[in-house]
Design an enzyme around this catalytic site. Sequence first.
Site, PDB file in Angstrom:
ATOM      1  N   ARG A 102      31.269  20.806  36.065  1.00 51.26           N
ATOM      2  CA  ARG A 102      30.490  21.999  36.439  1.00 51.26           C
ATOM      3  C   ARG A 102      29.102  21.896  35.839  1.00 51.26           C
ATOM      4  O   ARG A 102      28.952  21.635  34.650  1.00 51.26           O
ATOM      5  CB  ARG A 102      31.157  23.269  35.913  1.00 51.26           C
ATOM      6  N   SER A 139      34.315  27.797  40.460  1.00 51.78           N
ATOM      7  CA  SER A 139      35.257  28.883  40.214  1.00 51.78           C
ATOM      8  C   SER A 139      34.581  30.241  40.048  1.00 51.78           C
ATOM      9  O   SER A 139      33.874  30.699  40.933  1.00 51.78           O
ATOM     10  CB  SER A 139      36.114  28.535  39.002  1.00 51.78           C
ATOM     11  N   HIS A 140      34.775  30.848  38.888  1.00 52.08           N
ATOM     12  CA  HIS A 140      34.272  32.202  38.650  1.00 52.08           C
ATOM     13  C   HIS A 140      32.803  32.203  38.242  1.00 52.08           C
ATOM     14  O   HIS A 140      32.214  33.265  38.065  1.00 52.08           O
ATOM     15  CB  HIS A 140      35.095  32.841  37.534  1.00 52.08           C
ATOM     16  N   ASP A 184      38.759  35.482  42.450  1.00 54.36           N
ATOM     17  CA  ASP A 184      37.487  34.884  42.017  1.00 54.36           C
ATOM     18  C   ASP A 184      36.848  34.001  43.085  1.00 54.36           C
ATOM     19  O   ASP A 184      37.294  33.986  44.237  1.00 54.36           O
ATOM     20  CB  ASP A 184      37.703  34.085  40.725  1.00 54.36           C
ATOM     21  N   ASP A 190      36.858  30.819  43.909  1.00 53.38           N
ATOM     22  CA  ASP A 190      37.653  29.852  44.673  1.00 53.38           C
ATOM     23  C   ASP A 190      39.091  30.317  44.895  1.00 53.38           C
ATOM     24  O   ASP A 190      39.934  29.540  45.360  1.00 53.38           O
ATOM     25  CB  ASP A 190      37.638  28.477  44.007  1.00 53.38           C
ATOM     26  N   ASP A 207      41.613  31.267  42.905  1.00 51.69           N
ATOM     27  CA  ASP A 207      42.794  30.946  42.087  1.00 51.69           C
ATOM     28  C   ASP A 207      43.058  31.968  40.985  1.00 51.69           C
ATOM     29  O   ASP A 207      44.142  32.007  40.420  1.00 51.69           O
ATOM     30  CB  ASP A 207      42.734  29.518  41.525  1.00 51.69           C
ATOM     31  N   ARG A 208      42.067  32.815  40.684  1.00 48.19           N
ATOM     32  CA  ARG A 208      42.296  33.837  39.651  1.00 48.19           C
ATOM     33  C   ARG A 208      42.656  35.172  40.282  1.00 48.19           C
ATOM     34  O   ARG A 208      42.361  35.406  41.453  1.00 48.19           O
ATOM     35  CB  ARG A 208      41.035  34.033  38.816  1.00 48.19           C
ATOM     36  N   LYS A 231      46.670  27.558  39.940  1.00 46.69           N
ATOM     37  CA  LYS A 231      46.917  28.986  39.888  1.00 46.69           C
ATOM     38  C   LYS A 231      46.523  29.583  41.230  1.00 46.69           C
ATOM     39  O   LYS A 231      45.789  28.959  41.990  1.00 46.69           O
ATOM     40  CB  LYS A 231      46.173  29.626  38.731  1.00 46.69           C
TER      41      LYS A 231
HETATM   42  C1  G16 Z   1      39.590  27.128  34.376  1.00 42.49           C
HETATM   43  C2  G16 Z   1      40.896  26.478  34.064  1.00 42.49           C
HETATM   44  C3  G16 Z   1      41.786  27.444  33.344  1.00 42.49           C
HETATM   45  C4  G16 Z   1      41.098  27.977  32.107  1.00 42.49           C
HETATM   46  C5  G16 Z   1      39.775  28.578  32.490  1.00 42.49           C
HETATM   47  C6  G16 Z   1      38.941  28.977  31.290  1.00 42.49           C
HETATM   48  O1  G16 Z   1      39.784  28.149  35.284  1.00 42.49           O
HETATM   49  O2  G16 Z   1      41.534  26.046  35.242  1.00 42.49           O
HETATM   50  O3  G16 Z   1      42.954  26.767  33.013  1.00 42.49           O
HETATM   51  O4  G16 Z   1      41.883  28.944  31.473  1.00 42.49           O
HETATM   52  O5  G16 Z   1      39.002  27.643  33.196  1.00 42.49           O
HETATM   53  O6  G16 Z   1      38.649  27.837  30.543  1.00 42.49           O
HETATM   54  P1  G16 Z   1      37.632  27.877  29.346  1.00 42.49           P
HETATM   55  O7  G16 Z   1      38.185  28.890  28.376  1.00 42.49           O
HETATM   56  O8  G16 Z   1      37.631  26.490  28.804  1.00 42.49           O
HETATM   57  O9  G16 Z   1      36.303  28.338  29.879  1.00 42.49           O
HETATM   58  P2  G16 Z   1      38.882  28.251  36.589  1.00 42.49           P
HETATM   59  O10 G16 Z   1      39.384  29.472  37.310  1.00 42.49           O
HETATM   60  O11 G16 Z   1      37.479  28.407  36.064  1.00 42.49           O
HETATM   61  O12 G16 Z   1      39.079  26.974  37.319  1.00 42.49           O
END
Ligand code: G16
Length: 543
Positions: free
Chosen positions: A22, A113-114, A277, A279, A281-282, A376
């Site tokens: 990212r 993602s978010h 979110d 994409d 998954d949340r 997820k």
């Molecule tokens: C990703 C991971 C998750 C993780 C989250 C936060 O989610 O897939 O397993 O809990 O990031 O990670 P961090 O605390 O390291 O920022 P997503 O939805 O962003 O793909």
Amino acid sequence: MTFLTVQTAPIEGQKPGTSGLRKKTQIFREPGYLENFVQSIFDATGGAASRTYVLGGDGRFFNSEAIGVIIRMAAANGAARLIVGQNGILSTPAASNLIRKHGTDGGIILSASHNPGGEAGDFGVKFNAANGGPAPEKITDAIHARTLAITTYRIAEDAAPGIGETGRFTIGDMQIDVVDPVADYETLMRELFDFDAIANLFAGGFRICFDAMHAVTGPYATRILESTLGAAEGSVINAVPSPDFGGGHPDPNPVWARELVAIMNGSDAPDFGAASDGDGDRNMIMGKGAFVSPSDSLALLTAYANLAPAYCGRLAGVARSMPTSRAVDLVAERLGIPCYETPTGWKFFGNLMDAGKVTLCGEESAGTGSSHIREKDGLWAVLLWLNILARDGRDVVQLRADHWRSFGRNYYSRHDYEEIPVDAADALMTALRGRLANLPGSKAAGMEVSTADDFAYRDPIDQSLTGAQGVRIAFTDGSRLVVRLSGTGTQGATLRVYLERYVGRGGDHEQDVQAALAPVIAAAEALTEITKHTGRSSADVIT
Ligand code: G16
């Protein structure tokens, strides 16, 4: 068809984090940046020749251009076939499903993602393996190593074909199947849940508000909730995906999903509220005037999963990431099933699910899922909740109150300090780690420490060891503090402080969360000296 071999040089910083690579979108748009990373994915996984991949993204700014580049690179690298979402759109769970359903060699998912999108926002690229899940660390390490040695990438000279219509196309010898992003995903959801019961619920006047946050879940939620299950038209809000998510931050939590929170706290609140979110998954779950924390949601879904056809009598075990509250542990104990504790990152659940040890899993960061795919799944969580409500009869608030009465309540909150200088964050973590051995038996703001360590995880399936996954400090009254640095940010460092306090059966379960956690918050400041290290006196985001 002309394929070019383009000379390139390694680019620093292409190390995948918690979930793929990212970066700021403008970095991804720099010449060769995307190309180097994609070529490194192919090279580090044995080459793309004769392989089949799923390809799609969450529709954020630069999604279309990146899809075009990857199609041209896959063709030039000899891939046999790509399965691409129409207009380049696939939610992360839908992509995981397609990888599994078609038995592909993996998939490339474009999303941060978010994280906010747009020209000044973030972009991301993630490689998922043939099991449909995020590539494990041995693969992401190999991809990173390749980015540091790369000298050429291969790409077709011609433009990629349009992918606005479903159907079959070819570029050189490579076949491209452009698929409806929703259809296969909806089929899977029908297999898991009691759609008739949910449809009856809506037919009886049950009202839902689903906030798609201008992100990828809009078309999925509209089709499944409104068209198939009969929720009232307009139940899905912010349903049209936009490249910058309507200028918002597509992170489903009470801070960023303000519109949903206002609706659910209003006088005419629907029966059920949810958000997803960037994409898809949340998820975030709300009842009338009530936010269900992700940790509590995981515990409740585990406790009542038997009401859904796919899970009735079929829970092999559960897993949660280490910082997630221990509410689900109590449910697993009562059900007599194992509960695994893994590092943050969905990739760590994959081996457990592949080995059949875990059926449900979840994280404090608003992720919940099951072994139906290897990601997820936001809409899945919403549908499981609806299935439970339809079959159980109680509402969200009552269900949650009864759960706390039966199991006790794990008060929980996460305090995030964003964009702090990397040096300051590292100094804080180093100082904290240096004190761990001496903490047990000592007191911090009146709280006595019972144990303190830096979480290391030995994968029970492949025995791989992952260290330095966050500091855990437990107190003698059963409270817990976890401190780690985020692996998904793109600017400076984000310090995450996770706070948990257990109030057992018969205790007061209706306190304000931050007030209930006040002693742990004070101990956290005393132990971590956040203000001294960062100059910050309060967190940027409290969820
Ligand atoms: C990703 C991971 C998750 C993780 C989250 C936060 O989610 O897939 O397993 O809990 O990031 O990670 P961090 O605390 O390291 O920022 P997503 O939805 O962003 O793909």
